[in-house]
Design a protein around this motif. Structure first.
Motif, short mmCIF file in Angstrom:
data_model
loop_
_atom_site.label_atom_id
_atom_site.label_comp_id
_atom_site.label_asym_id
_atom_site.label_seq_id
_atom_site.Cartn_x
_atom_site.Cartn_y
_atom_site.Cartn_z
N ALA A 84 -1.39 -12.51 -5.74
CA ALA A 84 -1.23 -11.42 -6.70
C ALA A 84 -1.19 -12.01 -8.10
N ILE A 85 -2.00 -11.46 -8.99
CA ILE A 85 -2.04 -11.91 -10.37
C ILE A 85 -0.91 -11.22 -11.13
N TYR A 86 -0.11 -11.99 -11.84
CA TYR A 86 1.04 -11.40 -12.54
C TYR A 86 1.27 -12.09 -13.88
N GLN A 87 2.08 -11.42 -14.72
CA GLN A 87 2.45 -11.99 -16.01
C GLN A 87 3.87 -12.55 -15.91
N PRO A 88 4.06 -13.84 -16.18
CA PRO A 88 5.40 -14.44 -16.07
C PRO A 88 6.40 -13.79 -17.02
N ILE A 89 7.68 -13.83 -16.64
CA ILE A 89 8.78 -13.36 -17.46
C ILE A 89 9.30 -14.53 -18.29
N GLN A 90 9.74 -14.26 -19.52
CA GLN A 90 10.17 -15.33 -20.41
C GLN A 90 11.35 -16.12 -19.84
N TYR B 148 -5.33 -17.17 -15.26
CA TYR B 148 -6.27 -18.30 -15.40
C TYR B 148 -6.42 -19.10 -14.10
N GLU B 149 -5.52 -18.93 -13.15
CA GLU B 149 -5.59 -19.66 -11.89
C GLU B 149 -6.52 -18.99 -10.87
N SER B 150 -6.80 -17.71 -11.09
CA SER B 150 -7.48 -16.91 -10.07
C SER B 150 -8.88 -17.42 -9.73
N ARG B 151 -9.66 -17.81 -10.72
CA ARG B 151 -11.04 -18.24 -10.45
C ARG B 151 -11.08 -19.48 -9.56
N ASP B 152 -10.23 -20.45 -9.86
CA ASP B 152 -10.22 -21.68 -9.06
C ASP B 152 -9.76 -21.40 -7.62
N ILE B 153 -8.78 -20.55 -7.46
CA ILE B 153 -8.26 -20.23 -6.13
C ILE B 153 -9.32 -19.52 -5.30
N ILE B 154 -10.03 -18.57 -5.91
CA ILE B 154 -11.07 -17.83 -5.20
C ILE B 154 -12.23 -18.76 -4.84
N LEU C 227 -10.06 -16.79 4.32
CA LEU C 227 -10.13 -15.38 3.97
C LEU C 227 -8.96 -15.02 3.06
N ILE C 228 -9.27 -14.47 1.89
CA ILE C 228 -8.19 -14.16 0.95
C ILE C 228 -8.28 -12.73 0.42
N THR C 229 -7.12 -12.28 -0.05
CA THR C 229 -7.01 -11.01 -0.76
C THR C 229 -6.30 -11.28 -2.08
N VAL C 230 -6.83 -10.72 -3.16
CA VAL C 230 -6.21 -10.87 -4.47
C VAL C 230 -5.86 -9.48 -4.99
N GLU D 61 -13.52 -6.88 -11.87
CA GLU D 61 -14.92 -6.63 -11.54
C GLU D 61 -15.75 -7.91 -11.63
N GLU D 62 -15.52 -8.69 -12.66
CA GLU D 62 -16.28 -9.93 -12.83
C GLU D 62 -16.02 -10.91 -11.70
N LEU D 63 -14.77 -10.98 -11.23
CA LEU D 63 -14.45 -11.84 -10.09
C LEU D 63 -15.16 -11.35 -8.83
N CYS D 64 -15.20 -10.04 -8.66
CA CYS D 64 -15.88 -9.47 -7.49
C CYS D 64 -17.37 -9.79 -7.52
N LYS D 65 -17.98 -9.64 -8.67
CA LYS D 65 -19.42 -9.87 -8.79
C LYS D 65 -19.78 -11.35 -8.62
N SER D 66 -18.97 -12.23 -9.19
CA SER D 66 -19.31 -13.65 -9.16
C SER D 66 -18.93 -14.33 -7.85
N HIS D 67 -17.99 -13.74 -7.10
CA HIS D 67 -17.53 -14.38 -5.87
C HIS D 67 -17.72 -13.52 -4.62
N GLY D 68 -18.42 -12.42 -4.76
CA GLY D 68 -18.71 -11.58 -3.59
C GLY D 68 -17.49 -10.92 -2.99
N MET D 69 -16.50 -10.62 -3.80
CA MET D 69 -15.30 -9.93 -3.30
C MET D 69 -15.53 -8.42 -3.30
N ILE D 70 -14.84 -7.72 -2.41
CA ILE D 70 -14.99 -6.28 -2.33
C ILE D 70 -13.87 -5.60 -3.10
N PRO D 71 -14.20 -4.82 -4.14
CA PRO D 71 -13.17 -4.14 -4.92
C PRO D 71 -12.65 -2.92 -4.16
#
Length: 305
Positions: free
Chosen positions: A139-145, A168-174, A183-186, A217-227
């Motif tokens: 899950a992509i999230y924004q850290p708390i201070q 910023y970590e999502s592309r490398d993980i995918i 098999l992953i889900t984001v 959307e860009e991650l789905c298009k570039s890595h073949g993920m299903i939105p």
């Protein structure tokens, strides 16, 4: 100082998480009275947003929506804390996936999945999906201070096995998952306003031209993920139904930004059905009127067509 605050607050949060739901919601009612009537937390932002997004409603109707929203806002905050102590049985009763077979079918086909959600109804308990599926969940999230509370939130949200990652970590993980055939889900919440300097696309949302996030959307298009859009419906206090809807079976064949716009349209449908469950405290329309000329002209043509 951050550690001191955490040490003082954590025991109270732990205690609240062990309380029965009836008492939990009595506390929520008290928090609502304080937050709404005394503090007035972001009340101006909420009223401006409601007036902008729902101009067809009367002032009295918007005021009623406003009060219902704050009550839900407080409920959801207490429900997030309750995650620390909720049992698996309680979770399955309170957060029901109506068509999990849609998700499982995509897994059977070996598809990587991108779950796209808005800040609507409840997203804190979606992590319980892990108990029903096979794919590795992120899950992509924004850290708390405050790093201590940040760890607490990550612990809460990873209770069922989800790994929280920064954008910023999502592309490398995918990319790594594709290489290793894992098999992953984001999961990503995509309805907030992007930074103006990073906005690449603008579209109408609740009748207003705004910049929209297109990263999912860009991650789905570039890595073949299903939105997949996850619509969450509040069916009672502390009870939700979540329904999957595939936005594109072959994302690479879809015109640029159509998936992102489809997501925003689904979000708008949910808001119009029950506006009190949208997170009106966000400054979602803060860039209104700043669209580049090309998008403004496109929008004007669509209106006049």
């Amino acid at each position: 100082m951050q550690l001191v605050v955490y040490i003082l607050v954590y025991p109270l949060l732990w205690l609240i998480s062990r309380l029965p739901f009836k008492i939990l919601y009595l506390i929520s009612d008290g928090v609502f009275a304080l937050l709404y009537n005394v503090v007035g937390y972001r009340k101006k932002v909420v009223r401006n947003n409601l007036s902008l997004a729902l101009p067809e409603k009367s002032e009295e109707e918007r005021l009623l929506i406003e009060k219902k929203f704050y009550k839900h806002f407080c409920d959801m905050f207490l429900e997030m804390i309750k995650t620390l102590g909720i049992t698996n049985k309680q979770m399955k009763q309170r957060y029901v996936f109506t068509n999990v077979e849609v998700f499982q079918k995509l897994e059977d086909e070996g598809k990587h999945i991108m779950i796209m959600m808005p800040h609507y109804a409840s997203w804190e308990w979606v992590f319980s999906l892990n108990s029903m599926v096979r794919s590795k969940a992120y899950a992509i999230y924004q850290p708390i201070q405050n790093k201590y509370f940040d760890k607490l939130v990550r612990d809460i949200r990873s209770k069922y096995g989800t790994t929280l990652i920064k954008t910023y970590e999502s592309r490398d993980i995918i990319a790594k998952a594709k290489e290793t055939n894992e098999l992953i889900t984001v999961g990503i919440i995509s309805d907030q306003s992007p930074m103006l300097q990073r906005a690449r696309h603008w579209a109408k949302f609740m009748g207003v031209l705004v910049p929209i996030h297109v990263g999912a959307e860009e991650l789905c298009k570039s890595h073949g993920m299903i939105p997949v859009y996850l619509k969450v419906k509040k069916v009672g206090r502390g009870y939700y139904e979540a329904t999957f809807k595939v936005l594109a079976e072959n994302p690479s064949e879809i015109a640029d930004y159509e998936i992102s716009e489809a997501f925003m349209k689904e979000t708008e449908k949910a808001i119009r059905e029950a506006p009190e469950y949208y997170f009106w405290t966000h400054k979602r329309w803060k860039h209104m009127g700043k669209a580049p000329k090309e998008f403004q002209q496109k929008s004007d043509k669509a209106v006049n067509a």
